[in-house]
Design an enzyme around this catalytic site. Sequence first.
Site, mmCIF file in Angstrom:
data_model
loop_
_atom_site.group_PDB
_atom_site.id
_atom_site.type_symbol
_atom_site.label_atom_id
_atom_site.label_comp_id
_atom_site.label_asym_id
_atom_site.label_seq_id
_atom_site.Cartn_x
_atom_site.Cartn_y
_atom_site.Cartn_z
ATOM 1 N N ASN A 163 -8.647 39.371 -26.404
ATOM 2 C CA ASN A 163 -7.629 38.497 -25.824
ATOM 3 C C ASN A 163 -8.101 37.061 -26.023
ATOM 4 O O ASN A 163 -8.956 36.580 -25.299
ATOM 5 C CB ASN A 163 -7.461 38.817 -24.326
ATOM 6 C CG ASN A 163 -6.489 37.863 -23.653
ATOM 7 O OD1 ASN A 163 -5.780 37.106 -24.327
ATOM 8 N ND2 ASN A 163 -6.453 37.887 -22.333
ATOM 9 N N LYS A 214 -6.478 34.382 -25.572
ATOM 10 C CA LYS A 214 -5.873 33.427 -24.635
ATOM 11 C C LYS A 214 -5.392 32.188 -25.409
ATOM 12 O O LYS A 214 -4.964 32.322 -26.545
ATOM 13 C CB LYS A 214 -6.863 33.075 -23.511
ATOM 14 C CG LYS A 214 -7.460 34.340 -22.885
ATOM 15 C CD LYS A 214 -8.246 34.102 -21.641
ATOM 16 C CE LYS A 214 -8.782 35.430 -21.134
ATOM 17 N NZ LYS A 214 -9.419 35.359 -19.839
ATOM 18 N N HIS A 221 -0.976 40.118 -17.567
ATOM 19 C CA HIS A 221 -2.360 39.642 -17.445
ATOM 20 C C HIS A 221 -2.487 38.819 -16.159
ATOM 21 O O HIS A 221 -1.550 38.110 -15.780
ATOM 22 C CB HIS A 221 -2.742 38.802 -18.673
ATOM 23 C CG HIS A 221 -4.212 38.478 -18.684
ATOM 24 N ND1 HIS A 221 -4.734 37.460 -17.936
ATOM 25 C CD2 HIS A 221 -5.255 39.076 -19.313
ATOM 26 C CE1 HIS A 221 -6.063 37.432 -18.116
ATOM 27 N NE2 HIS A 221 -6.394 38.399 -18.952
ATOM 28 N N GLU A 256 -3.842 36.134 -15.488
ATOM 29 C CA GLU A 256 -3.584 34.692 -15.630
ATOM 30 C C GLU A 256 -2.085 34.404 -15.644
ATOM 31 O O GLU A 256 -1.641 33.352 -15.192
ATOM 32 C CB GLU A 256 -4.281 34.166 -16.893
ATOM 33 C CG GLU A 256 -5.794 34.083 -16.667
ATOM 34 C CD GLU A 256 -6.636 34.189 -17.924
ATOM 35 O OE1 GLU A 256 -6.090 34.070 -19.034
ATOM 36 O OE2 GLU A 256 -7.851 34.404 -17.777
ATOM 37 N N GLU A 279 -8.467 45.305 -14.971
ATOM 38 C CA GLU A 279 -9.188 44.036 -15.019
ATOM 39 C C GLU A 279 -9.295 43.440 -13.621
ATOM 40 O O GLU A 279 -8.374 42.742 -13.155
ATOM 41 C CB GLU A 279 -8.446 43.041 -15.919
ATOM 42 C CG GLU A 279 -8.355 43.462 -17.365
ATOM 43 C CD GLU A 279 -8.256 42.245 -18.283
ATOM 44 O OE1 GLU A 279 -9.115 42.087 -19.142
ATOM 45 O OE2 GLU A 279 -7.312 41.452 -18.103
ATOM 46 N N GLY A 291 -13.769 36.164 -16.811
ATOM 47 C CA GLY A 291 -14.288 34.843 -17.160
ATOM 48 C C GLY A 291 -15.386 34.339 -16.244
ATOM 49 O O GLY A 291 -15.726 33.160 -16.266
ATOM 50 N N SER A 303 -15.486 40.040 -18.202
ATOM 51 C CA SER A 303 -16.870 39.697 -18.552
ATOM 52 C C SER A 303 -17.572 40.789 -19.353
ATOM 53 O O SER A 303 -18.762 41.056 -19.156
ATOM 54 C CB SER A 303 -17.667 39.344 -17.289
ATOM 55 O OG SER A 303 -17.128 38.181 -16.692
HETATM 56 P P1 PGA Z 1 -13.231 37.773 -20.115
HETATM 57 O O1 PGA Z 1 -11.641 37.916 -20.063
HETATM 58 O O2 PGA Z 1 -13.749 38.830 -21.063
HETATM 59 O O3 PGA Z 1 -13.494 36.382 -20.610
HETATM 60 O O4 PGA Z 1 -13.743 38.001 -18.721
HETATM 61 C C1 PGA Z 1 -11.028 39.164 -20.064
HETATM 62 C C2 PGA Z 1 -9.527 39.007 -19.990
HETATM 63 O O5 PGA Z 1 -9.043 38.027 -19.407
HETATM 64 O O6 PGA Z 1 -8.779 39.842 -20.511
#
Ligand code: PGA
Length: 264
Positions: free
Chosen positions: A15, A17, A101, A103, A175, A181, A220
């Site tokens: 992903n 982003k 997601h 976000e 998730e 993140g 992460s």
């Molecule tokens: P990350 O993000 O691996 O940076 O924690 C995962 C995601 O948002 O799908």
Amino acid sequence: MKVMETSRRPLLAANWKMHKTAAEAEGFINRFRQNVADVKGMDVVICAPFTALHRLAALLGAGFLQLGAQNMHWDKDGPFTGEISAPMLKEAGVRYVLIGHSERRMHFAETVEMTARKLNAASHFGLQPVLCIGENEKQRQDGRTEAVLREQLLGALDGLAERDKGEAGLVIAYEPVWAIGTGTPARGEDAAIAASFIRSLLRQTLGEAAAKVRILYGGSVGPENITDFTGRPDIDGALVGGSSLKDEVFAELVKAVLSSGGRG
Ligand code: PGA
């Protein structure tokens, strides 16, 4: 005891982003391919920004890498300034699409009802939806993890037309919001418990087709911990943000999943 009762193909999804111009995306793929010549037995998906999709589709061709988008609107067209529809994504060569997601839920007020409509539209137009669900830190502390997963999952599946319920295309990404993140992933055993809870909810709704749904862990994930997740019976791969942005790190992830045979 781990029982391989199904033939779910491991899936590793990047992903990106809001990172990478089309030119940067192209550079990534060219370098990545020098590192990972060919991959058999697993799916590797790049969820790129909209503006890079066409360029990547031409570059990826029929190779093992597949294309994903990070969001879509539920209508096929209409007065929705700034939005992109499933037929537009299909035409651009997209096969997978992230839905819900955290976000999007957090920053763009995406609701469970919206995820239900998007899930329905993605299935209807032949995209493979990757529905993202997960609890935030407060919800976890309050012991509400299962309630949140139930609400987000069943609420979204509500939108799925009866005829699409038996389809093998659905992917769920577990998730936990607090792990995204932050550099602090969930513990493997906790992710495994959440994944098997998700599988049990799927069984209630989809019946036997639940065994075909791939469940990913995200939050992460990096080379140092990926096999702790993909080694679990109900976890079929990972959704990776930060560690998918550098081609050499993402290549390490692919190799780690491959060398563990997809699952431990
Ligand atoms: P990350 O993000 O691996 O940076 O924690 C995962 C995601 O948002 O799908």
